[in-house]
Design an enzyme around this catalytic site. Structure first.
Site, PDB file in Angstrom:
ATOM      1  N   ARG A   1       0.820  -1.215   0.000  1.00 45.34           N
ATOM      2  CA  ARG A   1       0.000   0.000   0.000  1.00 45.34           C
ATOM      3  C   ARG A   1       0.847   1.255   0.000  1.00 45.34           C
ATOM      4  NH1 ARG A   1      -5.323  -0.066   3.600  1.00 45.34           N
ATOM      5  NH2 ARG A   1      -6.443  -1.677   2.475  1.00 45.34           N
TER       6      ARG A   1
ATOM      7  N   ASP B   1      -7.292 -24.020   2.699  1.00 52.20           N
ATOM      8  CA  ASP B   1      -7.317 -24.465   4.091  1.00 52.20           C
ATOM      9  C   ASP B   1      -6.011 -25.212   4.274  1.00 52.20           C
ATOM     10  OD1 ASP B   1      -7.568 -26.166   6.383  1.00 52.20           O
ATOM     11  OD2 ASP B   1      -9.684 -25.653   6.394  1.00 52.20           O
ATOM     12  N   HIS B   2      -5.117 -24.658   5.086  1.00 54.81           N
ATOM     13  CA  HIS B   2      -3.758 -25.218   5.078  1.00 54.81           C
ATOM     14  C   HIS B   2      -3.707 -26.650   5.621  1.00 54.81           C
ATOM     15  CE1 HIS B   2      -3.486 -23.997   9.352  1.00 54.81           C
ATOM     16  NE2 HIS B   2      -2.520 -24.869   9.429  1.00 54.81           N
TER      17      HIS B   2
ATOM     18  N   LYS C   1      -1.277 -30.808   4.528  1.00 54.02           N
ATOM     19  CA  LYS C   1      -0.565 -31.747   5.409  1.00 54.02           C
ATOM     20  C   LYS C   1      -0.623 -33.160   4.809  1.00 54.02           C
ATOM     21  CE  LYS C   1      -1.906 -29.157   9.573  1.00 54.02           C
ATOM     22  NZ  LYS C   1      -0.721 -28.689  10.296  1.00 54.02           N
TER      23      LYS C   1
ATOM     24  N   GLU D   1      -3.851 -27.515  20.965  1.00 51.51           N
ATOM     25  CA  GLU D   1      -2.663 -26.686  20.767  1.00 51.51           C
ATOM     26  C   GLU D   1      -2.092 -26.242  22.095  1.00 51.51           C
ATOM     27  OE1 GLU D   1      -2.621 -23.967  17.189  1.00 51.51           O
ATOM     28  OE2 GLU D   1      -4.690 -23.849  17.813  1.00 51.51           O
TER      29      GLU D   1
ATOM     30  N   ASP E   1     -12.437 -20.207  14.428  1.00 54.24           N
ATOM     31  CA  ASP E   1     -11.045 -20.264  13.990  1.00 54.24           C
ATOM     32  C   ASP E   1     -10.676 -21.657  13.476  1.00 54.24           C
ATOM     33  OD1 ASP E   1      -8.441 -19.198  13.671  1.00 54.24           O
ATOM     34  OD2 ASP E   1      -7.794 -20.029  15.594  1.00 54.24           O
TER      35      ASP E   1
ATOM     36  N   HIS F   1     -10.643 -26.289   9.573  1.00 53.03           N
ATOM     37  CA  HIS F   1      -9.669 -27.369   9.747  1.00 53.03           C
ATOM     38  C   HIS F   1     -10.304 -28.681  10.247  1.00 53.03           C
ATOM     39  CE1 HIS F   1      -7.090 -24.113   8.994  1.00 53.03           C
ATOM     40  NE2 HIS F   1      -6.874 -23.714  10.232  1.00 53.03           N
TER      41      HIS F   1
ATOM     42  N   LYS G   1      -6.845 -23.889  22.778  1.00 57.54           N
ATOM     43  CA  LYS G   1      -5.534 -23.244  22.900  1.00 57.54           C
ATOM     44  C   LYS G   1      -5.033 -23.394  24.325  1.00 57.54           C
ATOM     45  CE  LYS G   1      -5.456 -20.465  19.053  1.00 57.54           C
ATOM     46  NZ  LYS G   1      -4.719 -21.112  17.979  1.00 57.54           N
TER      47      LYS G   1
ATOM     48  N   LYS H   1       0.495 -30.448  22.142  1.00 54.11           N
ATOM     49  CA  LYS H   1       0.057 -30.258  20.762  1.00 54.11           C
ATOM     50  C   LYS H   1      -0.298 -31.642  20.225  1.00 54.11           C
ATOM     51  CE  LYS H   1       0.498 -28.205  16.479  1.00 54.11           C
ATOM     52  NZ  LYS H   1      -0.564 -27.345  16.005  1.00 54.11           N
TER      53      LYS H   1
HETATM   54  C1  BG6 Z   1      -4.852 -21.382  11.978  1.00 51.44           C
HETATM   55  C2  BG6 Z   1      -5.521 -20.742  13.155  1.00 51.44           C
HETATM   56  O1  BG6 Z   1      -5.721 -21.390  10.884  1.00 51.44           O
HETATM   57  O2  BG6 Z   1      -4.478 -22.712  12.306  1.00 51.44           O
HETATM   58  C3  BG6 Z   1      -4.573 -20.750  14.346  1.00 51.44           C
HETATM   59  O3  BG6 Z   1      -5.918 -19.409  12.857  1.00 51.44           O
HETATM   60  C4  BG6 Z   1      -4.076 -22.144  14.625  1.00 51.44           C
HETATM   61  O4  BG6 Z   1      -5.219 -20.214  15.500  1.00 51.44           O
HETATM   62  C5  BG6 Z   1      -3.541 -22.818  13.361  1.00 51.44           C
HETATM   63  O5  BG6 Z   1      -3.042 -22.057  15.590  1.00 51.44           O
HETATM   64  C6  BG6 Z   1      -3.263 -24.284  13.619  1.00 51.44           C
HETATM   65  O6  BG6 Z   1      -2.547 -24.836  12.544  1.00 51.44           O
HETATM   66  P1  BG6 Z   1      -1.574 -26.072  12.755  1.00 51.44           P
HETATM   67  O7  BG6 Z   1      -1.105 -26.379  11.367  1.00 51.44           O
HETATM   68  O8  BG6 Z   1      -0.493 -25.612  13.660  1.00 51.44           O
HETATM   69  O9  BG6 Z   1      -2.388 -27.175  13.361  1.00 51.44           O
END
Ligand code: BG6
Length: 495
Positions: free
Chosen positions: A46, A181-182, A186, A220, A239, A244, A344, A349
């Site tokens: 920006r 969606d990350h 995996k 987490e 979230d 996820h 959280k 984890k």
């Molecule tokens: C994200 C959330 O999309 O995924 C976070 O916004 C979370 O709050 C994270 O910590 C978890 O991802 P992973 O890959 O560490 O399980």
């Protein structure tokens, strides 16, 4: 093989996501020789920033967030592709100028006209940026492909997700939109499909006749830290769950697609999400637990009360833990509860899907000393120690019949050499080659929100009522145990 030549345009190039994940993933692709022959990266900023300044900042990020040692030569080649262009959606003229500059750049760099626009901005940026891209014709496919990658969160409830889909689909076609969606990046998550459909022994028992229930856990250790302003408006449910956890749920619960192909796979996923029973608000309250952490210790970390976190309201009722009991209304899953939990600031984890099989039908070993005859779990471990574990009962050696539970474990790292990665490489590569199998379609996103909407509504009305405190570093609120114990079941212990 290498993707076709293209330009990779990043909105939010100065932000955290770009530095932490996108650039390191591009670097890893460069190191694996999987970037296009002709390639340019456009970082959209920006405020006035030169290309050199942007390169410097990206290099610093790359060094900080690398997943493997940075080779100077590869980094240099990647950063040489970077150009900074200014554009701000509140100033439409800046997008007209951007369209022109981008076109010139593509001519100079001989990348042709394929373009990928990656929206790594806060979600408020998605629609305004897409609108300008649409207005200036930058998304028009005219012999070239033009794609729009949208990060999470996609909406904050059903209505806003529908509105965002509506806006994006008025600007681009569904095949041009890649909703990330990350979790789908995996390996173990992708492997759920292979486990179920490339083996003959699991699918015949993958139904209500043999499965007692399914547990999906995403615990987490991390607390909210510096993300207070985002998190306090979001909460654990929004979230993590419709995105996820539902990715895990849909892969585990979907019907077999006819082909391993985007349309078939995404349709099967959308269908199962749409079959999650829509609860009334009263049912939603009964079938859920929400918690909020209080001060405690997780490992060596002292964690303050959630309500004392920077940018969190001192009387916040936002949940940092959510547990749900869901049911899926279809032939395969009728009567099989799905228990989901995520939080959280917990003691460890752990991300896993545990499939609990029904007890053997005839209690032949009724009089045999045994802890619990029904410890038949198949566990898909996403984190830590990615792999698959089968828990079953076995005879303890000796002259008398004693039974104990044992485990057969497959761990990825025992069989395969896995290059450390950010988890974004596959996703980014797939965007460039045009394979959207790992991306969310509009109907899936909406079905996900539809399923959680009653919980959002019921919790909003309940306010502080029913918000369960739990100590940071613990396993979560006791009420989450009661949620599953009331059905005569219990959460799988870790180990
Ligand atoms: C994200 C959330 O999309 O995924 C976070 O916004 C979370 O709050 C994270 O910590 C978890 O991802 P992973 O890959 O560490 O399980």
């Amino acid at each position: 093989h290498k993707p076709e030549s293209c330009s990779f345009v990043i909105f939010g190039a100065t932000g955290d996501l770009t530095h932490r994940l996108v650039l390191p993933a591009l670097y890893n692709l460069a190191a694996a020789d999987l970037l296009p022959e002709k390639f340019c990266v456009v970082g959209v900023a920006r405020k006035g920033m030169s290309s050199d300044e942007m390169r410097e900042s990206l290099l610093a990020g790359l060094k900080k967030y690398k997943t493997r040692p940075v080779d100077d030569e590869i980094a240099k080649r990647l950063l040489e592709c970077v150009t900074c262009i200014e554009a701000d959606p509140s100033d439409p003229a800046s997008f007209d100028a951007m369209a022109e500059r981008l076109h010139k750049l593509e001519t100079n760099r001989q990348t042709g006209g394929n373009r990928l626009f990656y929206l790594a901005t806060p979600p408020t940026g998605f629609a305004p940026i897409a609108k300008q891209l649409g207005r200036t014709g930058m998304l028009k496919e005219n012999g070239y492909w033009r794609r729009l990658v949208v990060e999470k969160p996609f909406g904050t409830d059903l209505a806003s997700a529908k509105a965002l889909n509506g806006e994006l689909l008025s600007i681009a076609e569904e095949h041009q939109i890649y909703r990330i969606d990350h979790y789908l990046g995996k390996e173990t998550v992708q492997n759920i499909l292979v486990l179920r459909f490339a083996n003959g022994m699991f699918e015949p028992i993958w139904n209500r006749n043999h499965i007692d229930h399914i547990q999906i856990t995403v615990d987490e250790k991390l607390d909210v830290g510096h993300r207070g302003s985002f998190y306090d408006a979001t909460g654990a449910l929004r979230d993590m769950v419709p995105n996820h956890l539902f990715q895990l749920l849909s892969l585990v619960a979907m019907e077999p697609p006819a082909k391993f192909e985007a349309h078939a796979v995404r349709s099967a996923k959308a269908e199962v999400l749409a079959a999650i029973q829509t609860e009334t608000e009263a049912e939603a309250l009964k079938n859920s637990v929400r918690g909020q952490y209080q001060a405690g210790k997780s490992g060596d970390n002292d964690i303050p009360d959630y309500r004392k976190t920077e940018d969190v309201k001192p009387d916040s009722t936002t949940e940092t833990y959510a547990a749900l009991r869901l049911t899926i209304d279809n032939w395969r899953w009728a009567g099989v509860p799905f228990y989901l939990r995520t939080g959280k600031a917990l003691g460890m984890k752990r991300t896993e899907v545990a499939i609990k099989f029904k007890q053997a039908p005839f209690a032949m070993f009724r009089d045999t000393p045994v802890d619990n005859l029904s410890q038949n779990y198949l566990v898909i471990a996403v984190e830590p120690n990615e792999g698959i574990t089968l828990q079953f009962n076995t005879k303890v050696p000796g002259p008398t019949i004693n039974i104990d539970g044992v485990e057969m474990k497959f761990r990825y790292k025992d069989y395969f050499q896995v290059e450390p990665s950010t988890g974004y490489e596959t996703l980014i590569y797939d965007c460039m080659i045009g394979d959207n199998i790992l991306f969310q379609r509009a109907d899936s996103v909406e079905a996900g929100w539809q399923a959680v909407q009653p919980f959002l509504d019921a919790w909003k009305k309940a306010g502080a009522r029913g918000l369960e405190p739990y100590k940071a570093g613990s396993e979560g609120p006791d009420a989450a145990d009661q949620l599953i114990e009331r059905d005569g079941r219990s959460w799988r212990k870790f180990g």
